[in-house]
Write a protein that holds these residues in place. Structure first.
Motif, PDB file in Angstrom:
ATOM      1  N   GLN A 131     102.881  83.921 -39.993  1.00  0.00           N
ATOM      2  CA  GLN A 131     103.276  82.590 -39.523  1.00  0.00           C
ATOM      3  C   GLN A 131     102.529  82.219 -38.244  1.00  0.00           C
ATOM      4  N   ASN A 151      99.005  81.366 -38.873  1.00  0.00           N
ATOM      5  CA  ASN A 151      98.902  80.038 -39.489  1.00  0.00           C
ATOM      6  C   ASN A 151      99.199  78.910 -38.509  1.00  0.00           C
ATOM      7  N   ASN A 201     101.998  78.605 -36.526  1.00  0.00           N
ATOM      8  CA  ASN A 201     103.422  78.304 -36.294  1.00  0.00           C
ATOM      9  C   ASN A 201     103.967  79.127 -35.122  1.00  0.00           C
ATOM     10  N   TYR A 202     103.503  78.798 -33.929  1.00  0.00           N
ATOM     11  CA  TYR A 202     103.955  79.550 -32.752  1.00  0.00           C
ATOM     12  C   TYR A 202     104.337  78.621 -31.600  1.00  0.00           C
ATOM     13  N   GLU A 203     104.689  77.406 -31.931  1.00  0.00           N
ATOM     14  CA  GLU A 203     105.011  76.436 -30.880  1.00  0.00           C
ATOM     15  C   GLU A 203     106.170  76.912 -30.015  1.00  0.00           C
ATOM     16  N   SER A 218     109.101  82.763 -34.562  1.00  0.00           N
ATOM     17  CA  SER A 218     107.922  82.095 -35.122  1.00  0.00           C
ATOM     18  C   SER A 218     108.281  81.194 -36.295  1.00  0.00           C
ATOM     19  N   SER A 219     109.435  81.423 -36.896  1.00  0.00           N
ATOM     20  CA  SER A 219     109.788  80.661 -38.100  1.00  0.00           C
ATOM     21  C   SER A 219     111.148  79.982 -38.011  1.00  0.00           C
ATOM     22  N   SER A 233     113.924  77.857 -35.406  1.00  0.00           N
ATOM     23  CA  SER A 233     114.184  77.225 -34.115  1.00  0.00           C
ATOM     24  C   SER A 233     115.384  77.912 -33.461  1.00  0.00           C
TER      25      SER A 233
END
Length: 525
Positions: A210, A213, A215-217, A291-292, A294
């Motif tokens: 993740q 790709n 997805n580390y905001e 990472s996936s 919230s």
């Protein structure tokens, strides 16, 4: 004293299988007599799996929610997890010194009894046997049953009675395994520890994919440390208590020191390997969660790993509850294995009924102690909700750790010339105790009721100690009742007092009176 008493009793037919009868059963083989004693069957690999298997139970699947809730941000939660591992490492270094200096099974209890005397040791034993280990076992068993039943009840919480029945069945099965063979119990621990590391490895790999790709905001510094509310110092202390529940078990190898092959070599090695590995795995697992998911999704989830799997694994999401169930199954086995040795050590010191210091004449397993641990856990399961007791358990855990490590400093001052195969730098116990004092102080300030209940539970052992242990001149009828109950227990469980090795009967205070050459020769005799 117990060993001598056991040899006298076991020779006759009135108290169950006699030692002479057992030694006479040779099945036609010409060899020396087998000794009824705890067997040294825990090598370095099994020692590592005992530590890892006890630490990685249900905590990593329960505590992320509590740590995030109290810390207030993703970044601070990750810092708590990382520092929690560092603190466990400092504590384990101190326990490595104590474990090879006082080579007795029983962990904290044996060290505190040796250093501070019977009352302090009994209070640790009392709180551990009464609530700490039965509650922890109950929480792990309930986590096991919840994850096993999750696919059966996908849209609702599993029924109360179903989870309790499955938890009790699991406990009874693993109690039978531990009563049957030490080797079988350690092999189960080895296999399931590898399984739980693979389960966490799957979470970590999926999380890293993740991140790769993009997805580390939630993990970027400006987002991770953004606070909706500023947590108080007391809230951060509670976050550490939640994390400490996930790390609890790092000292459990010290409970079975007498069953470790070459403990002076393998005990510290196992600690040095296991604690950094668990800290690394825990930190990466939480990074994978964030990472996936919230923070809001994680806080609203009752089964973090299942929610993670449903979101990312699609049709393969069923793997996640099965993996967690395997992890917690191994955790139950590890806790049963080690906590029963605490009862065994307490009975051997005269702080619990002598029946608990006996082992099976053939399997050499502490059956009465295992049965007590199993029954106490089932009672906790029947009482009701156990998750609210995690803070009580964490507080008592930290209290016992601090008293034990303070004992290390006192023992250094009291017996400066005592032979110590491992001697950690003084900064290690001092740093641990500074953190310990701050954590408990702020915990008392923010949650006085929780901490107060923990202290009350521990202090209820004071009158029990003076009535049951310190009071020697009891009425004759009490002694007759205890003797009759011990006789019945021996007959039912086929147990006798174990024989004691010469090195085990030598107290650490006597080692300093021997020159190193004689000390080595006595250890090899």
């Amino acid at each position: 004293m117990n060993a001598e008493r056991g040899e006298d009793r076991s020779g006759g037919s009135s108290t169950g299988p006699g030692l002479a009868d057992m030694e006479a059963q040779k099945d036609g083989k010409e060899r020396g007599p087998d000794r009824v004693t705890l067997k040294k069957e825990i090598g370095l690999l099994s020692a590592c799996t005992i530590i890892i298997g006890n630490i990685i139970g249900s905590g990593i699947f329960i505590s992320p929610k509590g740590v995030l809730e109290h810390s207030g941000s993703v970044g601070l939660a990750l810092v708590v997890w990382l520092l929690g591992g560092c603190i466990a490492a400092l504590g384990s270094l101190c326990y490595a010194e104590l474990g090879v200096t006082i080579p007795k099974s029983g962990g904290d209890y044996s060290y505190v009894t040796e250093i501070f005397g019977g009352l302090m040791g009994f209070l640790l034993l009392w709180s551990a046997v009464l609530i700490m280990y039965p509650t922890t076992l109950a929480v792990i068993a309930l986590t096991f049953s919840s994850y096993v039943l999750q696919p059966v009840f996908p849209n609702c919480v599993p029924p109360y009675m179903a989870t309790r029945m499955l938890s009790a069945t699991c406990l009874l099965l693993l109690t039978w395994v531990n009563c049957s063979s030490v080797r079988m119990a350690t092999r189960i621990q080895d296999v399931f520890t590898v399984g739980k590391l693979m389960a966490l490895g799957l979470i970590i790999i999926v999380g890293l994919v993740q991140i790769c790709n993009g997805n580390y905001e939630a993990l970027t510094p400006q987002v991770a440390f953004s606070l909706d509310r500023t947590p108080s110092v007391g809230q951060i202390a509670l976050a550490f208590l939640q994390a400490s529940f996930a790390f609890s078990g790092w000292n459990f190898l010290n409970y079975v020191t007498e069953e470790v092959v070459e403990p002076r070599r393998n005990l510290p090695r196992a600690i040095y390997i296991s604690i950094p590995l668990v800290t690394f795995v825990y930190t990466l697992t939480n990074i994978a969660y964030f990472s996936s998911m919230s923070p809001e999704e994680l806080l609203s989830s009752n089964a973090v790993a299942v929610t993670f799997g449903e979101k990312l694994l699609g049709v393969f999401s069923v793997i996640m509850p099965i993996s967690v169930a395997l992890s917690t199954f191994g955790g139950i086995n590890g806790y049963l294995f080690t906590s029963s040795r605490l009862c065994f050590s307490g009975a051997r010191e005269g702080h619990l009924p002598s029946l608990l210091a006996m082992i099976h004449y053939k399997n050499c397993t502490p059956i009465p102690a295992l049965l007590v641990c199993c029954i106490a856990t089932i009672v906790i399961l029947c009482i009701g909700e156990t998750h609210n007791l995690i803070n009580y358990v964490s507080f008592i855990n930290y209290l016992s750790y601090g008293v034990t490590i303070a004992g290390l400093l006192y023992y250094r001052w009291k017996k400066p010339n005592l032979f110590r195969p491992i001697k950690v730098n003084l900064l290690v116990p001092v740093c641990y105790l500074m953190f310990w004092a701050l954590l408990l102080g702020f915990s008392l300030y923010s949650e006085p009721v929780v901490c107060g209940v923990g202290l009350v539970i521990m202090l209820t052992g004071v009158p029990v100690y003076f009535l049951g242990v310190h009071w020697k001149e009891k009425p004759r009828c009490i002694y007759k009742f205890i003797e009759k109950a011990t006789f019945v227990g021996q007959r039912l469980c086929f147990v006798v007092f174990p024989q004691i090795d010469p090195i085990e009967t030598t107290s650490p205070s006597e080692w300093t009176e021997q020159p190193p050459g004689r000390r080595a020769s006595s250890a090899n005799s």
